[in-house]
Design an enzyme around this catalytic site. Structure first.
Site, short mmCIF file in Angstrom:
data_model
loop_
_atom_site.label_atom_id
_atom_site.label_comp_id
_atom_site.label_asym_id
_atom_site.label_seq_id
_atom_site.Cartn_x
_atom_site.Cartn_y
_atom_site.Cartn_z
N LYS A 117 12.49 -3.54 6.60
CA LYS A 117 11.09 -3.98 6.49
C LYS A 117 10.34 -3.53 7.73
CE LYS A 117 8.51 -6.33 3.57
NZ LYS A 117 8.64 -6.35 2.11
P1 NAD Z 1 -2.15 -7.72 -0.95
O1 NAD Z 1 -2.47 -7.49 0.46
O2 NAD Z 1 -2.58 -6.73 -1.97
O3 NAD Z 1 -2.72 -9.16 -1.43
C1 NAD Z 1 -2.42 -10.34 -0.74
C2 NAD Z 1 -3.25 -11.48 -1.31
O4 NAD Z 1 -2.83 -12.68 -0.68
C3 NAD Z 1 -4.75 -11.35 -1.07
O5 NAD Z 1 -5.46 -11.85 -2.19
C4 NAD Z 1 -4.97 -12.25 0.14
O6 NAD Z 1 -6.28 -12.78 0.23
C5 NAD Z 1 -3.98 -13.36 -0.16
N1 NAD Z 1 -3.64 -14.12 1.05
C6 NAD Z 1 -3.35 -13.64 2.27
N2 NAD Z 1 -3.16 -14.67 3.12
C7 NAD Z 1 -3.31 -15.80 2.40
C8 NAD Z 1 -3.25 -17.18 2.71
N3 NAD Z 1 -2.99 -17.61 3.95
N4 NAD Z 1 -3.47 -18.08 1.72
C9 NAD Z 1 -3.75 -17.67 0.46
N5 NAD Z 1 -3.84 -16.38 0.10
C10 NAD Z 1 -3.62 -15.46 1.08
O7 NAD Z 1 -0.56 -7.92 -0.99
P2 NAD Z 1 0.43 -7.70 -2.20
O8 NAD Z 1 0.94 -6.31 -2.16
O9 NAD Z 1 -0.18 -8.23 -3.44
O10 NAD Z 1 1.65 -8.62 -1.77
C11 NAD Z 1 1.60 -10.03 -1.96
C12 NAD Z 1 2.98 -10.61 -1.66
O11 NAD Z 1 3.94 -10.02 -2.54
C13 NAD Z 1 3.50 -10.36 -0.26
O12 NAD Z 1 4.20 -11.47 0.19
C14 NAD Z 1 4.44 -9.18 -0.42
O13 NAD Z 1 5.46 -9.18 0.55
C15 NAD Z 1 5.01 -9.49 -1.79
N6 NAD Z 1 5.53 -8.31 -2.46
C16 NAD Z 1 4.73 -7.23 -2.68
C17 NAD Z 1 5.24 -6.11 -3.32
C18 NAD Z 1 4.38 -4.93 -3.65
O14 NAD Z 1 4.86 -4.01 -4.34
N7 NAD Z 1 3.15 -4.90 -3.23
C19 NAD Z 1 6.60 -6.09 -3.71
C20 NAD Z 1 7.39 -7.22 -3.48
C21 NAD Z 1 6.84 -8.32 -2.86
#
Ligand code: NAD
Length: 466
Positions: A117
């Site tokens: 990561k």
């Molecule tokens: P992103 O940056 O596109 O979206 C994140 C969202 O979370 C946004 O709407 C943001 O406003 C919200 N957010 C951030 N801080 C917050 C808080 N304190 N309270 C409430 N909402 C909050 O990110 P993403 O790619 O959608 O990833 C979201 C989660 O999924 C992360 O934890 C990431 O590790 C996990 N994840 C993502 C992927 C991927 O392919 N993108 C794969 C596996 C896991």
């Protein structure tokens, strides 16, 4: 779950594997204990933690020093693999925890990758496009000796996207002239060698994790009253009964970025009479409507706002959305059946676990539920679909993207969706059978058990355990 909690669970599961008769073909209990103890030490600890400071000349603050990390946890299953997050709250401990989860996730889904990561301590909303570009390129400059198509393959995560990844690929190519570069990162734009459907893959898989459980797995046992996992089985039956009575299953989603917005879209597009998204939330606000929110209108709005949900009446009107505005954390305790956590770590914990109304919780984000809350909700009969099971769609499609760079075959989006769904459903079937058809371990424990069985077997076969 924090790093210590993840490590504690690894320890517990390894101890139970050491008591499993003839595990690894070892009949002597003492020898099995020693071998499993060695595997535990290897998997609990991290191969390499690399930290550096990225120095960037900013428009407002002159030169700033930004902490950045690449953590390579374990590569017994294959090259290190894991996203890079840009976040103002990222820490070394968090990145390490996420790297461990990647190792476990890849092993659970039988992907030929290990776990890694990356993290950069910035708020991507507060830097200019030029600064973001510089930070992305400097990240690659600083870690160029550690990453590469046959070494460690990063991807997007929280706060990063295909634009950032395309910049990183460009920089990797500049630093390594004449060397293969296409497989150095996944999550690239399609124009730059990415695959169609990568962006949507995690959200799609998150939706599949619970819809397949309710609509397909549970259907196989509809008339069977003797499912050992009684409380959770009743939870599933209650949801199926709703559908049979023509009532919608109500979904609340925390996080409306890549993962959250796609899983919302999947839910409402799947069958309008089955799933309704009644609440969504982000870092600033929760929007709630008991009859369902207009997800397409919200996606149009967030595409124009830079990702943020509407936060006032004027913006709701502008977006054409009917909703009540509530505080950001209200989504966690909203009146709903399914809660999808698709934002950040540590959201459901001791202080709010007794207010959660959902009977199914799905970890789209990594580690959003603490161990205490996990145990409490599970004891109440909630079904908790853990991160390493639910959010693997992205890394499964990343594997296809990486594989595409080795072959002269460009996957169509249909092929990508079919391959991802097939892989996830195979794992769901394994986990859901083990979990519901016995009453021994939590679903998270079950996932860790399957994953650690795989990792320990590989370590043993590679001659690493004595
Ligand atoms: P992103 O940056 O596109 O979206 C994140 C969202 O979370 C946004 O709407 C943001 O406003 C919200 N957010 C951030 N801080 C917050 C808080 N304190 N309270 C409430 N909402 C909050 O990110 P993403 O790619 O959608 O990833 C979201 C989660 O999924 C992360 O934890 C990431 O590790 C996990 N994840 C993502 C992927 C991927 O392919 N993108 C794969 C596996 C896991």
């Amino acid at each position: 779950m924090k790093r210590k909690e993840t490590q504690a669970l690894i320890e517990m599961v390894m101890s139970s594997l050491s008591h499993q008769d003839n595990f690894l073909g070892i009949s002597d209990p003492e020898k099995r204990k020693t071998i499993c103890g060695s595997a535990k030490e290897i998997i609990k600890t991290t191969d390499k933690i690399i930290k550096c400071y990225i120095r960037v000349s900013t428009e407002k603050n002159g030169i700033v020093r930004i902490p950045a990390y690449r953590v390579q946890h374990n590569n017994i299953s294959g090259y290190y693999k894991g996203g890079i997050r840009f976040s103002e709250v990222v820490t070394e401990e968090e990145v390490e925890n996420l790297a461990i989860l990647m190792t476990l996730k890849n092993a659970l889904h039988r992907l030929p990758f290990g776990g890694a990561k990356g993290g950069v301590h910035i708020n991507p909303r507060l830097v200019s496009e030029r600064e973001l570009n510089l930070i992305s390129k400097k990240y690659v400059q600083n870690f160029s000796r550690d990453i590469g198509p046959n070494q460690d393959v990063p991807a997007p995560d929280l706060g990063t996207n295909e634009k950032v990844i395309d910049w990183m690929v460009g920089e990797y190519k500049t630093i390594n002239p004449g060397k293969p570069y296409a497989g150095s990162f996944t999550g690239k734009s399609v124009a730059n060698g990415g695959v169609k459907g990568r962006r949507e893959s995690t959200g799609r898989g998150v939706f599949l994790s619970y819809s397949w459980l309710i609509d397909h797995w549970a259907k196989q046992y509809d008339k069977n009253q003797a499912i050992p996992r009684t409380k959770q089985w009743q939870t599933l039956q209650a949801l199926r009964q709703k559908t049979k009575e023509g009532k919608n299953i109500r979904v609340a989603i925390q996080g409306f970025g890549n993962v959250g917005s796609v899983s919302a879209q999947e839910a409402v597009q799947y069958d309008k009479n089955k799933y309704t998204v009644v609440a969504v939330g982000d870092h600033a606000v929760t929007l709630y409507h008991p009859d369902g929110l207009d997800i397409e209108a919200l996606i149009t709005f967030t595409n124009q706002s830079g990702g943020d949900l509407p936060t006032n009446a004027a913006e709701l009107k502008q977006a054409g959305i009917k909703a009540t505005l509530l505080p950001a954390t209200a989504v966690l305790t909203a009146d709903c059946d399914i809660l999808v956590l698709a934002a950040i770590e540590g959201q459901v914990h001791k202080e709010n676990m007794d207010q959660v109304q959902a009977s199914v919780l799905v970890e789209g984000a990594n580690a959003p539920i603490s161990t205490e809350a996990d145990n409490y909700l599970e004891a109440k009969g909630a079904v908790i679909i853990p991160d390493i099971l639910a959010n693997a769609g992205g890394v499964i499609v990343s594997y296809l993207e990486w594989k595409q760079t080795l072959a002269v075959h460009n996957f169509t989006e249909e092929e990508i969706i079919a391959a991802m769904s097939k892989q996830m459903i195979t794992t769901f079937q394994n986990v859901y059978d083990s979990y519901f058809l016995s009453n021994e371990y939590s679903m998270r424990y079950t996932c860790y058990l399957l994953s650690l069985e795989r990792l320990t077997t590989l370590l043993y076969r590679h001659g690493k355990l004595f």
